[in-house]
Design an enzyme around this catalytic site. Sequence first.
Site, PDB file in Angstrom:
ATOM      1  N   ALA A   1       0.827  -1.213   0.000  1.00 32.77           N
ATOM      2  CA  ALA A   1       0.000   0.000   0.000  1.00 32.77           C
ATOM      3  C   ALA A   1       0.860   1.261   0.000  1.00 32.77           C
ATOM      4  CB  ALA A   1      -0.917  -0.007   1.225  1.00 32.77           C
ATOM      5  N   CYS A   2       0.206   2.380  -0.294  1.00 30.35           N
ATOM      6  CA  CYS A   2       0.861   3.685  -0.208  1.00 30.35           C
ATOM      7  C   CYS A   2       1.083   4.049   1.267  1.00 30.35           C
ATOM      8  CB  CYS A   2      -0.010   4.765  -0.849  1.00 30.35           C
ATOM      9  SG  CYS A   2      -0.309   4.571  -2.624  1.00 30.35           S
TER      10      CYS A   2
END
Length: 827
Positions: A760-761
Site C-alpha cells: 500500500a501507499c
Amino acid sequence: MSVSRTLTRADIQTIPIPQEILEEIETFEEEVKRLQSGETPVEVFKPFRLQHGIYGQRQADVQMVRIKIPFGGLSANQLRRMAELADTYATGVGHVTTRQDIQLHFVPLPQVGTVMRKLAEVDVTTREACANTVRNVTACALAGICPGEVFDVTPYAKTVAYHLLRNPLTQSLPRKFKIAFSGCQRDCALTPIHDVGLLATRNEQGAIGFKMVVGGGLGSTPRIAKTLREFVPMDELIPSIEAVIKVFDNLGNRKNRSKARMKFVIDKLGFEEFTKRWKEAYQTLHKADTQQSTLALLSHKDEAPLIMPTKSGNGSSSNGQGSNGSPASHSNFEVWRKSNVLNQRQLGFAAAVIKLPSGDITSEQMFALADLAEKYSNGNIRTTIDQNLIIRWIPDFRLHEFFDELAAEGLGTPGADLVEDIVACPGTDTCGLGITSSKGLARSLAELFPPGETPDDLKGVNIKISGCHNSCAQHHIATIGLHGVGKRIGEHIAPVYELHLGGQVNGTAKIAQLIVKVPAKNVPNGIRHLLDIYRRDRQEGENLQAFITRLGKAKLKEELIPFTFLPSFEENADYYYDWEAEEEFSVEDLGPGECAGGALEMIDNRILEAEQELYQAKILAEKHQQGVAVNKAYRAVVAGAKALLITEGIDPNTDAETLKEFDQLIMAKGLLSSDYRDLALKIDDLGTKSASAEFTKRKITFAREFVEACRIATEQIGQDLKLAPAEVGPSGQAAPITEPPKGTSAPPFQAEVYDLRGVACPMNYVKTKLKMEMMDDGEQLEVWLDAGDPIKNVPMSLRNDGHKILVQEALDPDQSHFKILVEKVEV
C-alpha cells in the site's frame, strides 16, 4: 451595516480603456465563446486563461479573478469598483492575498470579460497575476511614511512592475517569478524569499540604490536568497533585473514543474556560475539598451491631505474622547490604537491598519472604507502582505473619529500584525490545489488568541497557515507555521497539518523547522501546549523565537508527540472532518496528478504544448502585440523539438540543451527537412522585444511549419518509438543522414521487474525510491502496482523526483494491477 454613513454611494470615476487593452479583453471574450462552443479545447484554453490572471476553482464553472495591485497601492475609486464587482459578479467578498493582490471568487466564466473591462475603466488589470510570468511586484505598505526607511521604494516598485507587465521577456517563463522591494532593514516586504529581492540602501558616497538578492522562494523546497549585488545604482536597476530573468528563462527547468523555480537553476549551476551567467546577460542587455541612460520613474501621488480647521481650531473633539464621547468607545479606541496605529515619519500623521479575518472583506465594507479614506485621508489605500489594508496620512487629531466610523462597519478589530492576526490562504474554500481548510483552522484558533489581548511575551510572534505545501500563506517563515496534508488510516483520510517552528525574516532570515504532523483537530491544543512549555521553561527575557531555537527540534518533537496521534475512524470520526466541514474529509476532488502515462503520451503532450504556444502567438499577432507573439513562436519551436527528442530517450531541462541535442540527435539522422538544421541559429532572434508585423508573420510561419513537421513525424511513431526519415521539406530536400554522435544510443537490455502488488501507499513509493537509488542514470525498472491509489500516486511521485515514466499500462484484463516502466534520471 453602518449607523454613521449615508446610503448614497459615491460615483465611480472611469477612464476610456486604451485600445490595446480593449483588444486584449475582447480577445479573451472571443476565446471564452470558442471554448464554450467546443471549438477550443479546455487544455488549450487553460494557459491562455491563466496568463490573464483568471484561475480555476475546485468548484465547477466558476473562476477566481486575481486583481494585480503593484506595491499594494490603490485608490478609493478603484476599491469602490472592486466592491461593485464583488457584489455583482462574485460572492460579495474580496480576499487580500500575501502578494498584495485582491481576489474575487465564484465568478462565472462568461462574465469574466465584463469584470476585466470594468477594472480597466479604473486603470486596474488582472494580466499576469497568474501563470509562468512575473507575478505582482510587492513592496512594504509603509513605503514613504516609515520612520526607518532609507528612501521611498514606491516609485521604483511601480516602475519595475509596469515595465515587466506584457513584456515579451516575461511571457513564457519556466515558472512563476516574484519580485519584492523593501525600504528599511526590517525588510517588511520579505526580500529573502523572492526570486529577486531589492532592499533600499546607500553606498559609501551616500547615493541611494538597492541591495539585490536572488533565488529565494518557499513551496515544497524553501530557499533563502543569496546576495547578487551589494549595491545596484538606480540606472542599472532595470537591466539588472532583466538579466536575472533572462538567465532564468534560458536555463530554467521546463521539464519538471516541481524543479522549475529559479532557486533550482542556482542549485544546479552553483552561485558562482550563476553570477557569471548573469554578468554575461547583463552586458548583452546593457549594450542593446544604450539609449536609456537614466531610469524614468513612474510617479504615485500619495501625500498629506488638506486639513480643514474645525470650530475648536485644530479639529480635535472638545471632550477629548472622540466623536461619541462614551468611556466604552474611548477604551476600545485605545486598545485599537495601541496595536493598529503607526506614527508616520511626517509629524502629525498616522497610518491605521485595518485587520481583516484571513484577508476577507465584504463589498459593503469596501464601499465604506473607500469613503473613509477620502474623508479622513487622501483617498489612497494600500494592501499588505499580511492580508490587511492600511489607510495612511490620517491626521492624529482625527484618529478617534475615524475609529468610531471604522468600528461601525465591523472593521475596528484590534490586534493587527500580532499573533492573533493569523495569515491563511483560501485553502479548500475555493482553491483547486488546497488540501485542508486553512481558514477554518484560523478561525478555530480565535479562542486561543482573542483580539486585542496579546500578552507581552508573544509580541513578535506570528502564525501562518497554508492549505497545501505551496506556501501561499508563507508558513515557512512564521514563528508558528502550518501546512495541510492528508493521512490515511484504513479506508478513511484525516486532515493533518505539518507544524513548522522558528521561521523569520526580520533580522536574519531563517526557514522554520518541520517538527511534527498534527491532526487538524489537535492543532489548537498542540499550540496551547507549546506556549505552556515556553512559559514553563523559558529563560529570563527569552522570547518564543529564541526559546524554539534553544530547545531544538528533538526536544520540541518530544513535547508535541502526544498531539500527533490519530485515532481510527471508529474511535473518533470527528478527526476525519475538517474544521467547519459537514462532509467527511477527502482529497478526491483535487483531480488527477500531472501524468504522462508513457513515452507516447509524453510526445503528444509536447506537441500539444507547441500548438498552445502557436495558438497564443496567432491571437497576439492579430491584436498587434508583436513582441509577445514572437516570443510565443519561439516557445512553440522549443516544445516541438522536445517532442521529437523523447524518441531518443531524453527530455532536456533547458532551451539551450534542447536545441543542441535536436541538432545532434534528430537532424544528424536526417529525420526532418534540412530547413531545420542549426535550429538555434534560426530562432536566435525570436526573443526580440520589438518586432514589425512582417517580421512577426515570418517567424510565426516558420514556427508553424516546424511544429507541423514535428507533428507529422510523431504520428508515424510506433511502439518501437522510432522516427522515420524525413520526406522532402519546404526547401525541396531532406537533411542528409550523418552518423549520430558517439554515446547517443545504448544497447538494449531487459528491465528488472519489481513486484509491489499488495504493497500500500506510501511504502510502495518508498520501496521504489530506494530501489532506484541503487541504479545508474538511464537504467530502467518495471514496477508492478495495484489499481487505485498506488497507480495514481507512485508514477506522479516518481515524476516529481525527476524520473521518466516511459510506459504505464494494465497487467490484467480487469485492470486490478498495472505496470510502469521507469527510467532513472540523476537530479
